[in-house]
Design an enzyme around this catalytic site. Structure first.
Site, PDB file in Angstrom:
ATOM      1  N   LYS A   1      46.749   8.494   2.199  1.00 24.80           N
ATOM      2  CA  LYS A   1      48.076   8.622   2.702  1.00 24.80           C
ATOM      3  C   LYS A   1      48.170   7.654   3.761  1.00 24.80           C
ATOM      4  O   LYS A   1      49.331   7.324   4.392  1.00 24.80           O
ATOM      5  CB  LYS A   1      48.461  10.127   3.065  1.00 24.80           C
TER       6      LYS A   1
ATOM      7  N   THR B   1      56.856  15.086  -1.866  1.00 21.72           N
ATOM      8  CA  THR B   1      57.844  15.712  -1.694  1.00 21.72           C
ATOM      9  C   THR B   1      58.661  16.052  -0.660  1.00 21.72           C
ATOM     10  O   THR B   1      59.623  15.746  -0.346  1.00 21.72           O
ATOM     11  CB  THR B   1      57.869  17.215  -2.307  1.00 21.72           C
TER      12      THR B   1
ATOM     13  N   LYS C   1      51.951  15.126   6.923  1.00 16.69           N
ATOM     14  CA  LYS C   1      51.551  15.501   5.331  1.00 16.69           C
ATOM     15  C   LYS C   1      50.246  15.716   5.589  1.00 16.69           C
ATOM     16  O   LYS C   1      49.502  15.778   6.610  1.00 16.69           O
ATOM     17  CB  LYS C   1      51.771  14.180   4.503  1.00 16.69           C
ATOM     18  N   ARG C   2      49.425  16.244   4.558  1.00 13.54           N
ATOM     19  CA  ARG C   2      47.877  16.488   4.571  1.00 13.54           C
ATOM     20  C   ARG C   2      47.289  15.040   5.157  1.00 13.54           C
ATOM     21  O   ARG C   2      47.935  13.841   4.533  1.00 13.54           O
ATOM     22  CB  ARG C   2      47.366  16.749   3.300  1.00 13.54           C
TER      23      ARG C   2
ATOM     24  N   LYS D   1      62.694  15.921   1.256  1.00 10.84           N
ATOM     25  CA  LYS D   1      63.106  16.702   2.309  1.00 10.84           C
ATOM     26  C   LYS D   1      63.515  15.728   3.378  1.00 10.84           C
ATOM     27  O   LYS D   1      64.964  15.926   3.803  1.00 10.84           O
ATOM     28  CB  LYS D   1      62.041  17.595   2.995  1.00 10.84           C
TER      29      LYS D   1
ATOM     30  N   HIS E   1      48.950  16.476 -11.709  1.00 13.47           N
ATOM     31  CA  HIS E   1      49.499  16.113 -10.171  1.00 13.47           C
ATOM     32  C   HIS E   1      48.721  14.946  -9.454  1.00 13.47           C
ATOM     33  O   HIS E   1      49.063  14.745  -8.503  1.00 13.47           O
ATOM     34  CB  HIS E   1      49.228  17.228  -9.320  1.00 13.47           C
TER      35      HIS E   1
HETATM   36  C1  LIG Z   1      56.578  19.306   1.288  1.00 10.51           C
HETATM   37  C2  LIG Z   1      55.359  19.629   2.077  1.00 10.51           C
HETATM   38  C3  LIG Z   1      54.061  18.943   1.819  1.00 10.51           C
HETATM   39  C4  LIG Z   1      54.112  17.711   0.915  1.00 10.51           C
HETATM   40  O1  LIG Z   1      54.269  16.627   1.590  1.00 10.51           O
HETATM   41  P1  LIG Z   1      54.057  15.238   1.310  1.00 10.51           P
HETATM   42  O2  LIG Z   1      54.381  14.276   2.272  1.00 10.51           O
HETATM   43  O3  LIG Z   1      54.914  15.054  -0.021  1.00 10.51           O
HETATM   44  O4  LIG Z   1      52.581  15.118   0.861  1.00 10.51           O
HETATM   45  C5  LIG Z   1      52.952  19.491   2.554  1.00 10.51           C
HETATM   46  N1  LIG Z   1      52.978  20.577   3.461  1.00 10.51           N
HETATM   47  C6  LIG Z   1      54.018  21.166   3.634  1.00 10.51           C
HETATM   48  C7  LIG Z   1      54.127  22.285   4.543  1.00 10.51           C
HETATM   49  C8  LIG Z   1      55.466  20.647   2.849  1.00 10.51           C
HETATM   50  O5  LIG Z   1      56.466  21.535   3.288  1.00 10.51           O
END
Ligand SMILES: *Cc1c(COP(=O)(O)O)cnc(C)c1O
Length: 871
Positions: A610, A715, A604-605, A719, A403
């Site tokens: 990032k 991911t 995101k985190r 979305k 990952h």
């Molecule tokens: C989808 C999701 C992530 C992943 O987000 P990325 O932008 O792809 O790092 C992290 N936290 C939550 C709560 C999510 O729903």
């Protein structure tokens, strides 16, 4: 019509039902309304027969509240949630039992998804929709004077994961059940999940996530399913009936107690399972010690055992090198493997050669990699198989997903730690490594001895710590590769980096082991259920709701992308969702925002790779430009509401400073009368799944701006795409495939390419920064946003152009990023073009359903086939 589709047809759309529209909303009327509704429903119930399933929902909800909680009327939304959840739970369990009855009879091959994290979020909405009960329960709550949406809002997230990796596991479970694949998830039932993030004076503070206090209706404790898990102790050889056997006597033992979390598929009778383990002491309580007055000692064993499943490590992309973490990993792997083997033995006895035909395991990152050694231990030491036979079985059963490309996140455990906690496993890993390096020596026989020795050393599972030659490490990724049938990355570019860089040595040896499985997300949670308004429009337009399980059908929307009347409807949905997000911003920050503004989101985190920092820099630049403009020029500017959200790992100092920079910049911009109608910046605290479900449908632009080659997939980009949100992003992870599906010209792509970054990092010293960049650095350093000293390390981390600084190349991408942002503005001014692109995003999102991903895993790696119970 397919199963449940009939029940579903009007409901998916989320169109208010008649009763919902007429339901009074005043709390004072609730009790009378409730009593009347229940009395009415009870009358109906008297004419029907049978068990819980035939009791009308309002009666059942009231019964649950009466008999489980001792309540009677005038409930809060939280009460109504609990009553509803406990009622729905019974239908869920009926479906679960039926499915498992069927699977017991059929005895199909199972996939077991081993993951240290499952970021499930809330369950009520997903469960009622997936089971086709949405209409029934929405109506029931309406009759009682409640609104489903508010009731559902009272549920706490199950946040047993950090971010993308844990959420992926949750999406995969949804798809596995929906595709009728016999499969379970296995993980840890953390007592405290991901910490709750709050802001105090603009700084992140972490609060414990006490998510189980009011009970969890979505789990079933299995008192008959528990296993012993040992740690430490000694290993001996003994002769038993003339055969040498190895006996491990652990010095510490705990009990792993199973909790099942039923996972309902959509539009199918299948309900599968997520089995989570809770750690308990072997002996409930040391009464002897207690009676002798040693109260502390009496409690000690208990606390020590419970600590194992107490907390989720709040890290993302860095391993927490703590012994407790290894203990957690072994704990859940050991219990899960024993569980699978005991079910196998109940049916097939000791015919372990057929285990690979009945079970396979997916290792979600290296966290469960100790499974390689544990399956060997169970087969050799406990079941008495020959080493070679056990090795064949083990490698056939296991598969590994990588990952991350972050070198610091590739887990390595000191041999010393492993040998002390898991002495037998350390021995097994040594024997595996001896066999492996011996095999390699033969395989590389043509090479000169020096070169061969180098190659073998580079691939040894046990190797020196490069930073401390005294210490030997067990490399978990290497163990996973050697012990697995298949190794996969999570997006095309990432799988290539795995093959060409991270695990290139291994790829050269076993090219056919390596695969790509581009991630996906479940279109149920991330489009149909979180955006019922858009789902209704799509269903209306395509004339079918089949796209929910067959997202390739979304491509049918392309025909409408430039249709003015369709664009108008599309835009109306987005506006309604923006209004909801605006209300949330108002609730959290007290501010009204311009709902005509472009909603620009990065959630995101928080991590340097990032590059939220890069986003903030461009916002500051925008602010400064607006300040300079004449009123005339300002009228032409595109107003923006920028939202940033995400948690910083508690020990990740730089990430916390980035959060503070966001809040500090927001404090200045949001109050400046010159600009506050044109630009806002808000940090939304406690980003989690349910917050994502509110934010994503409202987003118009989302940012996925990691340094090329650093984000394995991402991911949330998928979305956002599903919800018709345009992307500004780098040529990284799944952004690339999203752009290919959406049309590259519809995406705001900028920045350096992955192939360039190694060279650029080396050339740091010669890099000439943009004058605008220098100006911003001076602004932050000079205290334009206060907290000068606190922000100094942030400035220093990117501003001294020497080797190793600005590791994520913000300065290199800065100018291109500002230019891409200008393209965004220009495009937003042309609303017809913007809406056309928005529609093209949703239309192009078919590939990114986790159903597609799971089908690929099932066909190419697991060789597991659907098995559907009868309705
Ligand atoms: C989808 C999701 C992530 C992943 O987000 P990325 O932008 O792809 O790092 C992290 N936290 C939550 C709560 C999510 O729903």
């Amino acid at each position: 019509m397919a199963y449940r589709q009939l029940q579903q047809s009007n409901r998916v759309a989320g169109a208010p039902t008649a009763s919902r529209q007429i339901a009074p909303r005043v709390a004072t009327g609730r009790r009378a309304l409730h009593v009347a509704a229940v009395a009415e429903a009870e009358k109906t119930a008297a004419t029907t027969r049978g068990g819980a399933a035939s009791v009308p929902a309002p009666v059942d909800i009231a019964n649950k509240l009466r008999y489980l909680f001792g309540r009677n009327g005038d409930y809060t939304n939280a009460d109504a949630y609990h009553g509803t959840a406990w009622s729905v739970r019974e239908k869920l369990i009926d479906s679960f039992n039926k499915t498992h009855e069927h699977w017991r009879k059929e005895d199909p091959k199972f996939i077991y998804y081993l993951s240290a994290e499952f970021l499930m979020g809330r369950s009520l909405t997903n469960t009622v929709y997936n089971l086709g009960l949405q209409g029934e329960y929405a109506d029931a709550l309406n009759q009682m004077g409640y609104e489903m949406e508010k009731v559902a809002d009272a549920e706490r997230d199950a946040a047993l994961g950090n971010g993308g990796l844990g959420r992926l596991a949750a999406c995969f479970l949804d798809s596995m059940a929906t595709l009728d694949l016999p499969g379970w998830g296995y993980g840890i039932r953390y007592k405290y999940g991901m910490f709750k993030q709050a802001l105090k004076n603009g700084y992140q503070i972490e609060q414990p996530d006490i998510w189980l206090t009011s009970g969890n209706p979505w789990e079933v404790r299995r008192d008959d399913v528990k296993f012993e898990v040992g740690f430490g102790g000694r290993v001996e050889r003994r002769k038993v009936n003339g055969k040498e056997v190895t006996v491990w006597t652990p010095s510490e033992k705990v009990i792993a107690q199973a909790y099942d979390n039923p996972i309902p598929g959509f539009d199918t009778p299948t309900t599968s399972n997520l089995r989570l383990w809770d750690a308990m002491p072997l002996t409930e309580f040391d009464l002897g010690a207690f009676n002798a007055g040693d109260y502390d000692r009496a409690m000690l064993d208990r606390e020590r055992a419970e600590a194992i499943s107490a907390v989720l490590y709040p890290n993302d992309s860095t391993p927490e090198g703590k012994e407790l973490r290894l203990k957690q990993q072994y704990f859940f792997v050991c219990a899960s493997l024993q569980d699978v083997l005991s079910r196998f033995k109940a049916v097939h006895g000791t015919a372990f050669e057929s285990l690979p035909d009945k079970a396979c395991f997916q290792l979600n990152d290296t966290h469960p990699t100790i499974a390689v050694a544990e399956l060997m231990r169970l087969l050799v030491d406990v079941e008495g198989l020959d080493w070679d036979q056990a090795w064949t079985i083990t490698t056939k059963c296991l598969n590994y997903t990588n990952h991350t490309v972050m070198p610091e996140a590739l887990e390595k455990w000191p041999v010393k730690v492993m040998a002390k906690m898991l002495p037998r496993h350390m021995e097994i890993i040594e024997v595996i490594n001896e066999g492996w390096t011996r095999w390699l020596a033969g395989h590389l026989g043509d090479l000169k001895s020096e070169e061969r020795a180098k190659r073998i050393a580079a691939m040894s599972i046990i190797h020196e710590n490069p930073w401390n030659k005294e210490e030997m490490l067990v490399n978990m990724a290497y163990l996973a590769v050697v012990g697995s049938s298949a190794v996969n990355g999570v997006a095309a570019i990432h799988s290539n980096i795995v093959k060409d860089e991270i695990l290139n040595d291994f790829y050269q040896i076993f090219p056919s082991k390596f695969q790509n499985k581009t991630n996906g997300v479940t279109p149920r949670r991330w489009l149909a259920w979180c955006n019922p308004e858009l789902a209704a429009l799509i269903t209306d337009t395509l004339g079918t709701s089949e796209w929910i399980n067959d997202t390739e059908k979304l491509a049918g929307l392309r025909a409408y992308a430039s249709d003015k009347s369709f664009q108008a409807k599309w835009s109306a949905v987005k506006k309604a969702k923006k209004a909801k997000l605006a209300a949330l911003i108002k609730k959290i920050h007290g501010d009204d925002v311009n709902q005509e503004a472009l909603f620009d989101i990065q959630i995101k985190r928080i991590h340097e790779y990032k590059r939220q920092y890069l986003n903030v820099l461009s916002i500051i630049w925008r602010y400064k430009q607006l300040k300079k403009m004449s009123p005339e020029e300002r009228r032409k500017a595109v107003p923006r509401v920028c939202v940033i959200g995400g948690k910083a790992a508690s020990a990740y100092d730089m990430a916390k400073r980035i959060i503070r920079l966001v809040t500090a910049v927001g404090d200045v911009i949001n109050r400046d009368p010159d600009t506050k109608d044109l630009l806002r910046l808000y940090f939304l605290p406690d980003y989690n799944v349910s917050l994502a479900e509110t934010i994503i449908p409202a987003a118009e632009l989302s940012q996925h701006i990691s340094t090329a080659g650093t984000e394995a997939s991402g991911t949330s980009n998928m979305k956002f795409q599903m919800n018709g949100c345009l992307i500004i992003g780098t040529w990284d992870g799944a952004n690339i495939e999203i752009a290919e599906e959406t049309g590259v010209d519809n995406v705001f792509v900028f920045g350096v390419r992955a192939e360039e970054i190694n060279q650029l990092r080396k050339e740091r010293k010669n890099f000439k920064t943009d004058p605008r960049w220098d100006e911003l650095m001076r602004d932050i350093e000079g205290g334009m946003f206060g907290d000068k000293d606190y922000f100094k390390p942030l400035v220093d981390s990117v501003n001294n152009m020497k080797v190793g600084n600005d590791w994520f190349l913000l300065a290199n991408d800065f100018a291109a990023y500002l230019e891409a942002q200008e393209e965004v503005d220009a495009c937003y001014k042309d609303q017809a073009e913007w809406l056309r692109r928005s529609i093209m995003y949703t239309a192009g999102s078919g590939k990114f359903s986790s159903d597609r991903t799971i089908r690929e895993y099932a066909e190419d790696i697991w060789h597991v086939k659907p098995s559907r119970p009868s309705a």
